[in-house]
Enzyme design. Sequence first.
Site, PDB file in Angstrom:
ATOM      1  N   GLU A 160       0.808  -1.224   0.000  1.00  0.00           N
ATOM      2  CA  GLU A 160       0.000   0.000   0.000  1.00  0.00           C
ATOM      3  C   GLU A 160       0.841   1.274   0.000  1.00  0.00           C
ATOM      4  OE1 GLU A 160      -3.396  -0.038   2.504  1.00  0.00           O
ATOM      5  OE2 GLU A 160      -3.968  -2.032   1.866  1.00  0.00           O
ATOM      6  N   GLU A 373      -4.715  -8.710  -0.865  1.00  0.00           N
ATOM      7  CA  GLU A 373      -5.419  -8.679   0.426  1.00  0.00           C
ATOM      8  C   GLU A 373      -6.894  -8.447   0.182  1.00  0.00           C
ATOM      9  OE1 GLU A 373      -4.254  -5.992   3.679  1.00  0.00           O
ATOM     10  OE2 GLU A 373      -2.157  -6.441   3.188  1.00  0.00           O
TER      11      GLU A 373
HETATM   12  C1  BGC Z   1      -3.106  -3.450   5.580  1.00  0.00           C
HETATM   13  C2  BGC Z   1      -3.077  -4.428   6.753  1.00  0.00           C
HETATM   14  C3  BGC Z   1      -4.268  -4.176   7.658  1.00  0.00           C
HETATM   15  C4  BGC Z   1      -5.532  -4.372   6.833  1.00  0.00           C
HETATM   16  C5  BGC Z   1      -6.832  -4.241   7.623  1.00  0.00           C
HETATM   17  C6  BGC Z   1      -4.468  -3.288   4.963  1.00  0.00           C
HETATM   18  O1  BGC Z   1      -4.598  -2.024   4.451  1.00  0.00           O
HETATM   19  O2  BGC Z   1      -2.171  -3.839   4.609  1.00  0.00           O
HETATM   20  O3  BGC Z   1      -1.858  -4.265   7.408  1.00  0.00           O
HETATM   21  O4  BGC Z   1      -4.252  -5.001   8.771  1.00  0.00           O
HETATM   22  O5  BGC Z   1      -5.559  -3.387   5.825  1.00  0.00           O
HETATM   23  O6  BGC Z   1      -7.005  -2.961   8.111  1.00  0.00           O
END
Ligand code: BGC
Length: 469
Positions: A160, A373
């Site tokens: 990110e 993610e």
């Molecule tokens: C991040 C994680 C975070 C997740 C949930 C993502 O933007 O990479 O580190 O835990 O969001 O908030």
Amino acid sequence: MSAPFIWGVATAAYQIEGGREQDGRTPSMWDAIRLIPGRIKDGSPIDLSCDGRNKYKEDVVLIASLGVSHYRFSIDWSRVMKNGKTRNPIGMEYYKDLCKELRKAGIECIVTLFHADLPLDLYNEGSWLNEEIIDHFVEFCRFCYEELKDYVSLWITFNEIRMHSWVGIVKVEGEPFHSLDMDHTKFLGDVSITRAIMIASRNMLLAHAKVYRLFHEMDDSIRVGLIVGAHSCFDEEGEKITEVSERATKAMVHFYLDPLMSKLNDWTEGVREYLGDDLPPWSEEEKKLMKNTIDVLCLNYYRPHLVKEGAGSSLLEQIFKFTMVDDKWPKIGGDFSWLRFHPKGIISLMDSFEAKEGEEDNYPNNVPILISENGCNDDGRHNSIDDHNRIQYLGGHIDAVLEARARGVNVIGYTAWSLMDNLEWDDGFAVRFGLFSVNLSSENKERTPKRSVEWYKKKIEDEKKRMEI
Ligand code: BGC
């Protein structure tokens, strides 16, 4: 034959490892943040952790029980380089052991080199505002490559990149505060905060490109990616893509990718109109360095936003003259969660890299996309083991990803966030994104599967069968 679809699960070093001084690890920025009274919302003490550092063998068994093919984890710069600058082989040994254990279990490694945390010394020297950090980062990455190259199938330079340049260095209006209170003028002289963010973005992009070139020099078959935290935007009127929603998506997503992967090989078209002289120019040499330096486009996707014309209150909205409006999508993570359930957003995000009718293609045709993610926090109103909301969230998004894939989008994998409940940055351990719950008050930090574990395993098996037909 194309490579099998990647089914993965992800974590990040600082969020799960603990063991602050173990392996001769030197302090990091997040250690310093956690020591400030009141900064971690649930008040969790600095030494509270999932102890992932010592429980890695057990955790590999959990990863394997999910039936995933890949595990995405990050390397803690402060563990493998003392003060961010000097190699610490003892710290690296741990990551080698982890990789070996994953290999024994038949799981491939996706490594993120930088996930939000920075050696404290480097932060105090100006973090990404100081261009000297680029060389330190390259040396850290070189060490990781030399030691772990036999195990890693995809390297990701930054997690990110927008989030870190906006929230991880200085305090910015309307953004979460994930840094120490740095006075940027100490390093850059009397410039605006916007200029400081742009300099940090610039240094991070150059660092990405240098690592890309270095890794490819060492092995040209290697794959290197970059993650953008990708919140696609829709116009508040009927969820359409309009001029304003496109501008907001460009500011948050495409801005960081255009210098690296678009035909333009420059900052996104039109952004100078909004940023003026705060936007640092690129030299021809820098553009050449950055050109085509993304092998896999990695997207962290959690939710879309509805926007309308006119400057809102945060700095981002002020600059790009849009306002995020209250959205109507279900609050799937409970009343206090920032998450919203609208899987269509992940499709629209992937589509934003396709040429629109009548327009020339700005991105490489069919660029491989990895959803690096996607996940949901526990809804505090229910027993956390009965995580039906997570099942609904993951299911909706996986189906959307596969729908786009069936339509021809080159999405090569899906990685769920997160393996286990972990330190959710300044929310501490109160917000829980894990497929496995962690009993933080037990000495052994025992892990218990939530319902979503069995569900994800079955979903992977079913989808694999479907893909074979
Ligand atoms: C991040 C994680 C975070 C997740 C949930 C993502 O933007 O990479 O580190 O835990 O969001 O908030």
